[in-house]
Motif scaffolding. Structure first.
Motif, PDB file in Angstrom:
ATOM      1  N   TYR A   1      -5.214   3.910  17.182  1.00  0.00           N
ATOM      2  CA  TYR A   1      -3.799   3.599  17.337  1.00  0.00           C
ATOM      3  C   TYR A   1      -3.549   2.161  16.875  1.00  0.00           C
ATOM      4  O   TYR A   1      -3.547   1.227  17.689  1.00  0.00           O
ATOM      5  N   PRO A   2      -3.338   1.934  15.576  1.00  0.00           N
ATOM      6  CA  PRO A   2      -3.161   0.577  15.057  1.00  0.00           C
ATOM      7  C   PRO A   2      -2.038  -0.175  15.771  1.00  0.00           C
ATOM      8  O   PRO A   2      -0.974   0.374  16.052  1.00  0.00           O
ATOM      9  N   GLY A   3      -2.323  -1.439  16.078  1.00  0.00           N
ATOM     10  CA  GLY A   3      -1.342  -2.293  16.739  1.00  0.00           C
ATOM     11  C   GLY A   3      -1.369  -2.220  18.245  1.00  0.00           C
ATOM     12  O   GLY A   3      -0.693  -3.011  18.917  1.00  0.00           O
ATOM     13  N   LEU A   4      -2.145  -1.283  18.795  1.00  0.00           N
ATOM     14  CA  LEU A   4      -2.221  -1.111  20.249  1.00  0.00           C
ATOM     15  C   LEU A   4      -3.531  -1.716  20.754  1.00  0.00           C
ATOM     16  O   LEU A   4      -4.604  -1.166  20.491  1.00  0.00           O
ATOM     17  N   PRO A   5      -3.484  -2.821  21.482  1.00  0.00           N
ATOM     18  CA  PRO A   5      -4.724  -3.398  22.022  1.00  0.00           C
ATOM     19  C   PRO A   5      -5.358  -2.434  23.016  1.00  0.00           C
ATOM     20  O   PRO A   5      -4.672  -1.645  23.666  1.00  0.00           O
ATOM     21  N   ALA A   6      -6.680  -2.521  23.118  1.00  0.00           N
ATOM     22  CA  ALA A   6      -7.393  -1.587  23.992  1.00  0.00           C
ATOM     23  C   ALA A   6      -8.421  -2.310  24.841  1.00  0.00           C
ATOM     24  O   ALA A   6      -9.043  -3.277  24.403  1.00  0.00           O
ATOM     25  N   CYS A   7      -8.570  -1.828  26.062  1.00  0.00           N
ATOM     26  CA  CYS A   7      -9.617  -2.276  26.968  1.00  0.00           C
ATOM     27  C   CYS A   7     -10.518  -1.075  27.233  1.00  0.00           C
ATOM     28  O   CYS A   7     -10.076  -0.067  27.793  1.00  0.00           O
ATOM     29  N   TYR A   8     -11.770  -1.184  26.786  1.00  0.00           N
ATOM     30  CA  TYR A   8     -12.725  -0.092  26.941  1.00  0.00           C
ATOM     31  C   TYR A   8     -13.699  -0.419  28.062  1.00  0.00           C
ATOM     32  O   TYR A   8     -14.398  -1.430  28.012  1.00  0.00           O
ATOM     33  N   VAL A   9     -13.735   0.432  29.076  1.00  0.00           N
ATOM     34  CA  VAL A   9     -14.721   0.326  30.142  1.00  0.00           C
ATOM     35  C   VAL A   9     -15.862   1.262  29.750  1.00  0.00           C
ATOM     36  O   VAL A   9     -15.717   2.485  29.787  1.00  0.00           O
ATOM     37  N   LEU A  10     -16.988   0.687  29.357  1.00  0.00           N
ATOM     38  CA  LEU A  10     -18.072   1.458  28.752  1.00  0.00           C
ATOM     39  C   LEU A  10     -19.195   1.697  29.754  1.00  0.00           C
ATOM     40  O   LEU A  10     -19.718   0.758  30.349  1.00  0.00           O
ATOM     41  N   HIS A  11     -19.572   2.944  29.922  1.00  0.00           N
ATOM     42  CA  HIS A  11     -20.675   3.347  30.786  1.00  0.00           C
ATOM     43  C   HIS A  11     -21.759   3.942  29.882  1.00  0.00           C
ATOM     44  O   HIS A  11     -21.587   5.047  29.351  1.00  0.00           O
ATOM     45  N   THR A  12     -22.850   3.233  29.679  1.00  0.00           N
ATOM     46  CA  THR A  12     -23.880   3.641  28.730  1.00  0.00           C
ATOM     47  C   THR A  12     -25.158   4.058  29.451  1.00  0.00           C
ATOM     48  O   THR A  12     -25.600   3.372  30.379  1.00  0.00           O
ATOM     49  N   VAL A  13     -25.727   5.181  29.018  1.00  0.00           N
ATOM     50  CA  VAL A  13     -27.029   5.623  29.529  1.00  0.00           C
ATOM     51  C   VAL A  13     -27.884   6.094  28.362  1.00  0.00           C
ATOM     52  O   VAL A  13     -27.370   6.504  27.313  1.00  0.00           O
ATOM     53  N   ASP A  14     -29.200   6.037  28.545  1.00  0.00           N
ATOM     54  CA  ASP A  14     -30.136   6.682  27.628  1.00  0.00           C
ATOM     55  C   ASP A  14     -30.429   8.075  28.163  1.00  0.00           C
ATOM     56  O   ASP A  14     -30.443   8.291  29.384  1.00  0.00           O
ATOM     57  N   ALA A  15     -30.660   9.010  27.255  1.00  0.00           N
ATOM     58  CA  ALA A  15     -30.922  10.383  27.683  1.00  0.00           C
ATOM     59  C   ALA A  15     -31.836  11.084  26.697  1.00  0.00           C
ATOM     60  O   ALA A  15     -31.933  10.700  25.523  1.00  0.00           O
ATOM     61  N   GLU A  16     -32.508  12.111  27.197  1.00  0.00           N
ATOM     62  CA  GLU A  16     -33.296  13.014  26.359  1.00  0.00           C
ATOM     63  C   GLU A  16     -32.617  14.379  26.405  1.00  0.00           C
ATOM     64  O   GLU A  16     -32.224  14.841  27.475  1.00  0.00           O
ATOM     65  N   VAL A  17     -32.483  15.007  25.242  1.00  0.00           N
ATOM     66  CA  VAL A  17     -31.813  16.300  25.155  1.00  0.00           C
ATOM     67  C   VAL A  17     -32.721  17.279  24.418  1.00  0.00           C
ATOM     68  O   VAL A  17     -33.218  16.987  23.327  1.00  0.00           O
ATOM     69  N   GLU A  18     -32.937  18.431  25.020  1.00  0.00           N
ATOM     70  CA  GLU A  18     -33.818  19.444  24.448  1.00  0.00           C
ATOM     71  C   GLU A  18     -33.151  20.173  23.274  1.00  0.00           C
ATOM     72  O   GLU A  18     -31.927  20.273  23.193  1.00  0.00           O
ATOM     73  N   TRP A  19     -33.989  20.696  22.355  1.00  0.00           N
ATOM     74  CA  TRP A  19     -33.606  21.664  21.337  1.00  0.00           C
ATOM     75  C   TRP A  19     -32.672  21.133  20.247  1.00  0.00           C
ATOM     76  O   TRP A  19     -31.957  21.902  19.606  1.00  0.00           O
ATOM     77  N   LEU A  20     -32.661  19.823  20.021  1.00  0.00           N
ATOM     78  CA  LEU A  20     -31.857  19.301  18.922  1.00  0.00           C
ATOM     79  C   LEU A  20     -32.665  19.319  17.625  1.00  0.00           C
ATOM     80  O   LEU A  20     -33.872  19.096  17.639  1.00  0.00           O
ATOM     81  N   PRO A  21     -32.021  19.544  16.479  1.00  0.00           N
ATOM     82  CA  PRO A  21     -32.728  19.528  15.195  1.00  0.00           C
ATOM     83  C   PRO A  21     -33.325  18.143  14.913  1.00  0.00           C
ATOM     84  O   PRO A  21     -32.810  17.123  15.369  1.00  0.00           O
ATOM     85  N   GLU A  22     -34.379  18.126  14.115  1.00  0.00           N
ATOM     86  CA  GLU A  22     -35.039  16.863  13.785  1.00  0.00           C
ATOM     87  C   GLU A  22     -34.364  16.144  12.620  1.00  0.00           C
ATOM     88  O   GLU A  22     -34.500  14.935  12.481  1.00  0.00           O
TER      89      GLU A  22
END
Length: 232
Positions: free
Chosen positions: A172-193
């Protein structure tokens, strides 16, 4: 699972300004934003339109401060999916419903729902954006609880990081944003290589106002690749 995942450090205690229709939101925004910026919404490649913002607000995913310009606040879960060799999954680009291609080059990210824990948001993000490629995963019986999540998605203990960023919104150009970021590391089964593509579950598929949802710009396909962890 550690408590921060169940109780995000930035709870959703902000007020959400109601707008009856996308038009009422548009009327409210126009005098508060640069006219050239607002006119580019949904027109400039990679941007969204006022219908998208109205849906975000209606669903409780976004709040707007009553200011000039308004500030859009949104909580986002970021899932750094790591495979055995240490490489991290990133979304390289998206194919949008209007034919545009939007460059991303970031880990799996998803706006959080009201009252949703980080753990629940991680599971939903994987299901919605990667579920179409996980052929061996049984999502039918998943109920957002820890034992089900650990069947396909394993959150790395003590990997949770919380950060707040303020920057211009690319959508949304021209609209300032405040992002509250919640980050984690994860392992996920069965994804392509190798590199792969997934189809998006319709973002507002269960929204009552179908004509509004159909007018919004949405992602049709996600394109993914594995990269070295130090390049993300």
């Amino acid at each position: 699972m550690s408590s921060p995942l169940r109780n995000p450090t930035n709870p959703r205690n902000r007020s959400h300004r109601p707008f009856a229709t996308p038009q009422s939101l548009s009327d409210w925004l126009k005098p508060r934003l640069p006219s050239d910026s607002f006119a580019s919404w949904g027109v400039k490649p990679g941007t969204k339109n006022v219908h998208n913002l109205w849906l975000e607000i209606s669903e409780g995913e976004t709040s707007l401060a009553d200011s000039t310009p308004p500030v859009r606040t949104v909580e986002v879960v970021i899932v750094r999916i790591i495979r055995n060799d240490g490489k991290v999954l990133i979304e390289s680009h998206q194919e949008l419903s209007n034919g545009d291609v939007r460059t991303r080059y970031r880990p799996l990210s998803e706006k959080m729902k009201p009252g949703e824990s980080v753990e629940e948001a991680v599971f939903r993000a994987v299901k919605e954006e990667l579920g179409s490629i996980i052929k061996n995963g049984n999502f039918r019986n998943f109920d957002n609880n820890e034992s089900d999540i650990n069947g396909v998605v394993k959150i790395v203990p003590n990997s949770y990081v919380n950060k707040v960023e303020e920057r211009a919104s690319a959508s949304y150009p021209g609209l300032p944003a405040c992002y509250v970021l919640h980050t984690v590391d994860a392992e996920v089964e069965w994804l392509p290589e190798g590199e792969f593509c997934t189809e998006e579950v319709e973002e507002y598929g269960d929204f009552d106002g179908r004509n509004i949802a159909d007018s919004a710009v949405h992602c049709k396909k996600h394109y993914w690749m594995w990269v070295d962890s130090d390049s993300v």
